[in-house]
Design a protein around this motif. Structure first.
Motif, mmCIF file in Angstrom:
data_model
loop_
_atom_site.group_PDB
_atom_site.id
_atom_site.type_symbol
_atom_site.label_atom_id
_atom_site.label_comp_id
_atom_site.label_asym_id
_atom_site.label_seq_id
_atom_site.Cartn_x
_atom_site.Cartn_y
_atom_site.Cartn_z
ATOM 1 N N PRO A 53 0.824 -1.223 0.000
ATOM 2 C CA PRO A 53 0.000 0.000 0.000
ATOM 3 C C PRO A 53 0.854 1.268 0.000
ATOM 4 O O PRO A 53 0.494 2.250 -0.656
ATOM 5 N N ILE A 109 2.180 1.861 -3.447
ATOM 6 C CA ILE A 109 1.149 2.437 -4.310
ATOM 7 C C ILE A 109 1.033 3.934 -4.036
ATOM 8 O O ILE A 109 0.901 4.742 -4.957
ATOM 9 N N ARG A 110 1.123 4.310 -2.742
ATOM 10 C CA ARG A 110 1.074 5.728 -2.405
ATOM 11 C C ARG A 110 2.179 6.480 -3.142
ATOM 12 O O ARG A 110 1.945 7.528 -3.745
ATOM 13 N N LEU A 129 1.475 6.991 -6.631
ATOM 14 C CA LEU A 129 0.404 7.962 -6.856
ATOM 15 C C LEU A 129 0.893 9.392 -6.679
ATOM 16 O O LEU A 129 0.495 10.287 -7.415
ATOM 17 N N THR A 130 1.735 9.610 -5.648
ATOM 18 C CA THR A 130 2.022 10.993 -5.263
ATOM 19 C C THR A 130 3.333 11.536 -5.812
ATOM 20 O O THR A 130 3.441 12.732 -6.050
ATOM 21 N N GLY A 136 1.764 1.583 -10.644
ATOM 22 C CA GLY A 136 0.927 1.649 -9.444
ATOM 23 C C GLY A 136 -0.371 0.887 -9.641
ATOM 24 O O GLY A 136 -0.843 0.194 -8.734
ATOM 25 N N ALA A 158 -1.847 -2.275 -7.710
ATOM 26 C CA ALA A 158 -3.210 -2.270 -7.168
ATOM 27 C C ALA A 158 -3.963 -3.511 -7.628
ATOM 28 O O ALA A 158 -4.657 -4.159 -6.843
ATOM 29 N N ILE A 203 -7.006 1.652 -0.637
ATOM 30 C CA ILE A 203 -5.840 2.192 -1.345
ATOM 31 C C ILE A 203 -5.948 1.905 -2.844
ATOM 32 O O ILE A 203 -5.516 2.707 -3.677
ATOM 33 N N VAL A 204 -6.573 0.779 -3.201
ATOM 34 C CA VAL A 204 -6.778 0.456 -4.616
ATOM 35 C C VAL A 204 -7.877 1.338 -5.204
ATOM 36 O O VAL A 204 -7.766 1.850 -6.322
ATOM 37 N N VAL A 221 -6.665 4.656 -6.312
ATOM 38 C CA VAL A 221 -5.976 4.657 -7.602
ATOM 39 C C VAL A 221 -6.996 4.838 -8.725
ATOM 40 O O VAL A 221 -6.792 5.641 -9.640
ATOM 41 N N LEU A 265 -5.043 10.923 0.116
ATOM 42 C CA LEU A 265 -4.460 10.720 -1.210
ATOM 43 C C LEU A 265 -5.182 11.506 -2.298
ATOM 44 O O LEU A 265 -4.649 11.679 -3.390
#
Lengths: 297, 272
Positions: free
Chosen positions: A248, A251-252, A255-256, A267, A271, B114-115, B118, B213
């Motif tokens: 997780p 993935i953050r 994303l960022t 990412g 996911a 969290i998915v 996205v 996010l």
């Protein structure tokens, strides 16, 4: 055939002729779910197989083979498995203690209510609770230091995997109590009496009767705990200060952070990997749950 | 035989208390530590109780609290508006769709937040375009997040009453669909609606992943941000949020218990 035709007029009221108008009533729901659930899911699934220009590619999936991503998945799975195992064992013991208490007693009601709350107690709040407890200036840390014990003599482990495992266990145990208690309640005292009247000992009862009956329920609950830990993000985000040890958090960062060219969709591939792991685990959970219901439903 | 059972009961009682004491310490220690930690600076709690001063000292925190309360209320409202009529309608007119609706509602359980973030990022680019970047827009994502829990609660409530008979009785006496919903079905599933709403509020108050996010704010984002500058205050707010969620869910479990023995009679009451 004639009877069917004769019976038809009475059914008109129950079965609307215009199915189309009936469907209209569900339109808001389906429209909403499409926009905010189906489309995001498709974005992830399709994005995992798309390059930066929208063309089809397998590069993102191949990127999952990178060592840092494999390591993140490995650590995520280890963290989830260990915290699920610890939570399942301790939670099952606690559930058994409750199952032997008076069914409507104050103790049992209070503990199950508390478990319901604590199972939801995750995220940032839980991270701060542990910072106040065993953080560098936490209550327990300071107390033990005053008595000559330094829990961090071997390095500060709270912000790394061992710390995460401990914190995750805090919400896993109550969840186990909630999902495992119904199975324990399904054990009938008559079965134990039957085992005893046939000359069985407590050992025999647990290994030959209760064990095999509770096995699927225990395994299923442990799988649910695994999925729960595997999906968790907020606690780790608030606690881990350096690096992105688990999926997780990877993935953050995908994303960022400023995205490297050609890596924009990695990412999404990660996911998708998470969704697959959780789906497989939840599928097994459903199968085991069905098996449990046969005897202990 | 009686001696064996008495001995076993004694053994079980000893085990019960041993387990409860050991795990009780594990679970209460962090809570006690939060109380101790947040009282190290004597000014923390008085400041937290003084809203004007709090919002002047920590404007981000005040924004987060207001945003979270608004999100919780609106998510509960949107969830009920979306789910209750659909669940009733599907039961009455489209029973074949029930499995499919259930599948959709439980789908978020297999999609970690969290998915979902996205996938939601591009959708929220459009939301921001049409409605702006306010934190209230998170309500859309939160409604999806609470769908499984809310659906289960409402579906259980609807299963306990005979929706079809109630609706047909009301319709045969000339009630429109709005009356059927508002004055016949809804009063009969009051406790299910309440429990769905409580769960929603508790989940929304604890949500962090999506808000942080998607670059929006709420209580948890504010707490995490505050933790970097004022640890004592952030622990105090965490404790308050926790106690609030605790009270909400405790009320929920009491409601559920109080209403479950009454539910068979509740469906016999004249619906009006």
């Amino acid at each position: 055939m004639a009877e069917v035709v004769a019976a038809a007029p009475q059914r008109v009221a129950a079965r609307p002729r215009l199915r189309g108008t009936a469907l209209l009533g569900t339109l808001p729901f389906f429209a909403y779910v499409t926009i905010f659930l189906i489309i995001p899911t498709l974005v992830v699934v399709i994005g995992a197989f798309a390059d930066d220009n929208g063309g089809a590619t397998l590069d993102n999936i191949e990127a999952l083979g990178n060592q840092y991503i494999l390591d993140a998945f490995g650590r995520s799975i280890a963290l989830s498995a260990i915290s699920a195992l610890a939570g399942a064992v301790l939670g099952a013991v606690l559930a058994y203690a409750l199952a032997t208490a008076a069914p409507n007693g104050l103790l049992r009601r209070a503990v199950t209510a508390a478990a319901g709350v604590l199972a939801q107690f995750g995220g940032v709040t839980l991270a701060f609770a542990f910072l106040a407890t065993i953080g560098l200036s936490g209550f327990v840390t300071v107390f033990l230091q005053d008595h000559g014990i330094d829990i961090y003599s071997g390095g500060v482990w709270l912000f790394e995997l061992p710390g995460l495992t401990l914190v995750y266990t805090y919400f896993q145990i109550p969840l186990m109590v909630i999902v495992f208690l119904p199975a324990l309640d399904g054990l009938r005292p008559q079965w134990r009496e039957a085992a005893e009247s046939l000359g069985g000992t407590t050992w025999h009862y647990w290994t030959r009767v209760a064990g095999p009956l509770l096995g699927p329920a225990f395994l299923g609950s442990a799988l649910l705990l695994f999925a729960n830990a595997f999906s968790a993000y907020a606690t780790a985000a608030a606690l881990v200060s350096q690096g992105n040890p688990i999926v997780p958090l990877q993935i953050r960062s995908a994303l960022t952070s400023e995205v490297v060219l050609g890596q924009a969709n990695v990412g999404k591939a990660m996911a998708l990997g998470m969704v697959i792991v959780v789906s497989v685990v939840m599928g097994l959970y459903t199968l085991l749950q069905r098996r449990t219901a046969k005897w202990l439903g | 035989m009686a001696g064996v059972i008495a001995r076993r009961a004694r053994k079980q009682r000893a085990l019960r208390w041993a387990v409860l004491i050991v795990l009780g310490v594990f679970f209460l220690l962090p809570l006690a530590a939060m109380v101790e930690f947040s009282t190290r600076d004597p000014g923390t709690w008085p400041l937290l109780a003084d809203w004007p001063k709090l919002s002047a000292t920590y404007p981000d925190l005040a924004d987060g609290i207001v945003a979270s309360l608004l999100q919780a209320a609106l998510t509960a409202l949107l969830m009920l508006l979306l789910l209750v009529p659909t669940a009733v309608w599907v039961r009455l007119r489209l029973p074949r769709l029930r499995r499919f609706v259930e599948f959709l509602c439980l789908l978020p359980l297999t999609i970690p937040a969290i998915v979902l973030v996205v996938g939601l990022a591009p959708v929220y680019a459009w939301v921001t375009y049409f409605l702006g970047g306010s934190s209230v827009t998170l309500v859309f994502a939160y409604t999806v997040l609470v769908l499984p829990y809310a659906y289960r609660a409402i579906d259980a409530g609807l299963s306990a009453i005979d929706v079809r008979t109630l609706a047909e009785a009301a319709r045969s006496m000339g009630a429109g669909w709005a009356t059927v919903m508002g004055r016949v079905v809804l009063p009969n599933i009051r406790s299910a609606v309440l429990s769905a709403a409580f769960l929603t509020v508790a989940l929304v108050l604890g949500e962090y992943t999506i808000a942080s996010l998607l670059n929006r704010t709420n209580l948890q984002v504010a707490i995490a941000f505050l933790g970097k500058s004022s640890a004592t205050m952030s622990v105090a707010v965490s404790l308050t949020a926790l106690v609030l969620a605790f009270v909400l869910l405790l009320l929920l479990s009491l409601f559920g218990r109080a209403s479950s023995p009454a539910s068979p009679t509740a469906s016999k009451e004249p619906a009006a």
